[in-house]
Design an enzyme around this catalytic site. Structure first.
Site, PDB file in Angstrom:
ATOM      1  N   ASP A 197      28.749  10.725 -39.820  1.00  0.00           N
ATOM      2  CA  ASP A 197      28.625   9.444 -39.148  1.00  0.00           C
ATOM      3  C   ASP A 197      29.572   9.436 -38.003  1.00  0.00           C
ATOM      4  OD1 ASP A 197      27.247   6.499 -39.381  1.00  0.00           O
ATOM      5  OD2 ASP A 197      29.299   6.120 -39.191  1.00  0.00           O
ATOM      6  N   TYR A 323      32.311   1.141 -32.284  1.00  0.00           N
ATOM      7  CA  TYR A 323      31.186   1.092 -31.737  1.00  0.00           C
ATOM      8  C   TYR A 323      31.055   0.774 -30.176  1.00  0.00           C
ATOM      9  CZ  TYR A 323      28.405   2.197 -36.006  1.00  0.00           C
ATOM     10  OH  TYR A 323      27.794   2.425 -37.129  1.00  0.00           O
ATOM     11  N   HIS A 386      22.574   9.890 -45.812  1.00  0.00           N
ATOM     12  CA  HIS A 386      23.734   9.621 -44.728  1.00  0.00           C
ATOM     13  C   HIS A 386      24.896   9.713 -45.222  1.00  0.00           C
ATOM     14  CE1 HIS A 386      25.092   8.346 -40.811  1.00  0.00           C
ATOM     15  NE2 HIS A 386      25.641   7.429 -41.216  1.00  0.00           N
TER      16      HIS A 386
END
Length: 412
Positions: A197, A323, A386
């Site tokens: 990630d 982000y 993930h």
């Protein structure tokens, strides 16, 4: 004496100041903060029932209520707190920010130092079931020569690391801080790195920077989308492109919000434990290798350990800002999965990858060969998603044992 935490009942923790020294650290959440959480959970104002019979509108109301009921009446933070405190924990100041990390040395003297970086909505928690497998592989069916000295830092704005007070803490800057941690703070001469990630983005940026002593890097989310997409894709390439399109069109709502307006979503994440829990719980459903329920892949205690870590540290907002820093408003198809390359045309540091079947995006090996000049390991495993280390710690550890064997060092 280890540093301890300063809480009031209604606000996140105040971390003790970090210095250039590597200072021992312990976690202790005051009971008043736990009671404040329980009060907020009891006072939750629930939304209307969803209009579908699945998760397509988000976390179903019954699932959310069940999770919150367990958080209030069944979950014990103290168990997780004691587990964290069973590992050697430290803080140090790098580039103006206090960095928290676990540093577990192997009993095997020739162990290779490894840096493990988590992502969102994960934390250092992702690696807790992996640390002992890496420091003492013999106890888990491995060989002494596969041992690692393990360093697991918390990304700035996550967990017990400081929240940045200025812009610019993107994956490239975090990678530079990690190099300082490994070489200047911990004194390692030769080391390897791994991540998934955001950890994959940071590890990829680190490999692009090629700091002194970094021998090789490994990821479980290869960010290797070519700048020019193939005009006539192979079947494998077509599947990867379809995965990207499906992600952007149906699964990236959370990212679009945090890419563009992290402060706005942050009010809910910081003030409402129900909002925080469901924001993260949805990802545990969508990104794990499960049969329809997050609990198929992770226990409720595991998920709530992670959710509670975000809650007590008040890092819902600061973690979302990564982000904004790392991707911004640029999420357009393949751009999201190539944002970690940081302008490096082709990475020269040896790179490897393990592909887990339920991962969001599984690129073909050819894309990795084009992006990485020295691809030393590539393997697809049969279980996991993930959150690879979190979901499948034994498979994950075995992958690292195998992948990094060519880079064993005789002195750390």
């Amino acid at each position: 004496m280890p540093a301890t935490l300063d809480f009031s009942a209604h606000r996140p923790l105040v971390l003790p100041p970090a210095t250039h020294a590597v200072t021992p650290f312990e976690v202790h959440v005051p009971q008043a903060a736990i009671e404040d959480l329980h009060l907020r959970l009891r006072l939750a104002r629930w939304p209307d029932q969803e209009l579908v019979d699945d998760w397509s509108q988000g976390v179903p109301l019954d699932a959310a209520k069940s999770l919150v009921d367990y958080w209030l009446n069944g979950y014990d933070w103290r168990t997780f707190e004691a587990r964290l405190n069973g590992f050697p924990q430290f803080r140090t100041r790098i580039d103006g920010v206090g960095i928290y990390f676990i540093h577990a040395r192997s009993p095997h003297p020739n162990a290779t130092p490894i840096l493990l970086t988590h992502g969102w909505p994960g934390s250092v928690l992702e690696f807790l079931n992996v640390i002992e497998r890496l420091t003492d592989p013999v106890a888990f069916g491995g060989q002494a020569e596969d041992a690692f000295h393990v360093v697991v830092p918390a990304i700035p704005g996550y967990g017990f690391s400081d929240k940045p007070t200025e812009q610019g803490w993107n994956p490239a800057r975090i990678a530079k801080a990690w190099a300082v941690l490994m070489t200047q703070r911990l004194g390692y001469k030769n080391w390897v790195a791994q991540g998934g990630d955001w950890g994959a983005a940071i590890t990829t940026a680190l490999a692009g920077q090629a700091p002194e002593g970094l021998m090789a890097a490994h990821v479980n989310l290869p960010m290797v989308v070519p700048a020019q997409l193939p005009a006539h894709p192979t079947d494998e390439e077509r599947q990867a492109l379809e995965d990207i399109e499906r992600y952007v069109s149906d699964k990236a709502g959370y990212a679009n919000q945090m890419n563009t307006r992290p402060q706005t979503i942050g009010y809910g994440l910081n003030d409402s434990p129900v909002a925080l829990a469901t924001w993260l719980y949805e990802k545990f459903w969508e990104w794990t290798d499960n049969n329809g329920r997050p609990e198929d892949a992770l226990t409720r205690d595991q998920m709530l350990d992670d959710i509670s870590l975000y809650w007590f540290t008040g890092t819902g907002t600061s973690s979302a800002r990564l982000y904004w820093e790392g991707v911004g408003a640029t999420i357009r198809g393949a751009d999201f999965f190539s944002s970690a390359r940081g302008g490096v045309e082709r990475i020269q540091v040896p790179m490897g990858a393990s592909i887990f079947p339920a991962e969001t995006f599984k690129p073909p090996r050819a894309w990795a060969e084009a992006a990485w000049a020295n691809l030393f390991y590539w393997n697809a495993v049969d279980k996991g998603g993930h959150f690879a280390a979190f979901e499948q710690p034994q498979i994950f550890a075995q992958e690292l044992w195998k992948a990094f064997r060519p880079f064993r060092v005789t002195t750390a």
